[in-house]
Motif scaffolding. Sequence first.
Motif, PDB file in Angstrom:
ATOM      1  N   ASP A 103     -25.157  26.493 -44.034  1.00  0.00           N
ATOM      2  CA  ASP A 103     -24.672  27.841 -43.748  1.00  0.00           C
ATOM      3  C   ASP A 103     -23.186  27.841 -43.390  1.00  0.00           C
ATOM      4  N   GLY A 104     -22.548  26.669 -43.418  1.00  0.00           N
ATOM      5  CA  GLY A 104     -21.129  26.572 -43.137  1.00  0.00           C
ATOM      6  C   GLY A 104     -20.794  26.435 -41.664  1.00  0.00           C
ATOM      7  N   GLN A 105     -21.784  26.232 -40.823  1.00  0.00           N
ATOM      8  CA  GLN A 105     -21.543  26.087 -39.391  1.00  0.00           C
ATOM      9  C   GLN A 105     -21.305  24.620 -39.050  1.00  0.00           C
ATOM     10  N   ILE A 106     -20.331  24.368 -38.177  1.00  0.00           N
ATOM     11  CA  ILE A 106     -20.060  22.996 -37.746  1.00  0.00           C
ATOM     12  C   ILE A 106     -21.138  22.603 -36.740  1.00  0.00           C
ATOM     13  N   ASN A 107     -21.869  21.537 -37.030  1.00  0.00           N
ATOM     14  CA  ASN A 107     -22.901  21.031 -36.119  1.00  0.00           C
ATOM     15  C   ASN A 107     -22.347  19.980 -35.175  1.00  0.00           C
ATOM     16  N   SER A 155     -10.148  23.217 -41.206  1.00  0.00           N
ATOM     17  CA  SER A 155     -10.739  21.951 -40.762  1.00  0.00           C
ATOM     18  C   SER A 155      -9.679  20.951 -40.329  1.00  0.00           C
ATOM     19  N   ILE A 187     -21.210  19.647 -41.238  1.00  0.00           N
ATOM     20  CA  ILE A 187     -21.358  21.079 -41.475  1.00  0.00           C
ATOM     21  C   ILE A 187     -22.699  21.335 -42.143  1.00  0.00           C
ATOM     22  N   ASP A 188     -23.425  22.351 -41.650  1.00  0.00           N
ATOM     23  CA  ASP A 188     -24.725  22.653 -42.262  1.00  0.00           C
ATOM     24  C   ASP A 188     -24.530  23.519 -43.508  1.00  0.00           C
ATOM     25  N   TRP A 238     -21.196  19.937 -31.670  1.00  0.00           N
ATOM     26  CA  TRP A 238     -20.161  20.958 -31.582  1.00  0.00           C
ATOM     27  C   TRP A 238     -20.191  21.687 -30.231  1.00  0.00           C
ATOM     28  N   ASP A 239     -21.387  21.999 -29.747  1.00  0.00           N
ATOM     29  CA  ASP A 239     -21.521  22.734 -28.482  1.00  0.00           C
ATOM     30  C   ASP A 239     -21.048  21.917 -27.279  1.00  0.00           C
ATOM     31  N   THR A 298     -10.709  32.272 -36.783  1.00  0.00           N
ATOM     32  CA  THR A 298     -11.125  31.128 -37.595  1.00  0.00           C
ATOM     33  C   THR A 298      -9.996  30.111 -37.616  1.00  0.00           C
TER      34      THR A 298
END
Length: 154
Positions: A76-80, A47, A73-74, A101-102, A44
């Motif tokens: 669910d805490g995931q970076i979009n 930020s 960030i969504d 992000w991808d 991890t």
Amino acid sequence: MKMIKPALLGTLMVPAFILAAGAANAENTTGMEASYLTQAPQGTFHSDSLTGNQVKSSVENDEDIGTINDLIIDEDGQINAVVVGVGGFLGMGEKDVAIEWDSLELTKDEDGEDYIISVNASQEALESAEEYERGNDLHTERDTEMNNSENDDE
């Protein structure tokens, strides 16, 4: 008199069931007790390892093409996506572009301490991309306080 006892008992039981159901429901809505960390888990990062850092172009010899200004960030805490400031000079005249992000590649630098953030796009491509506008998204209490203090200065 016998009819009154069952009716009275039934009348007393309904509120008891409602109270018990409400108490059980209240327990479910509060969730689990908070848990705490003493250090960041393996794999991890914070930020601030991203924000303020340069994004490099993997198609332009790793040239700096923008600065990460924000993260999307969504719930669910995931970076979009990351919001990258491109163009301009010293922050003047730049526009924000959101890159999914991808689409980013994160690698460690030679000493393994900092991230190098790359995207398979040119500076020209980012500058011609449609501008990202934050709009009316969810704000935190901190955002509200910061905006209010900025307005106090005016």
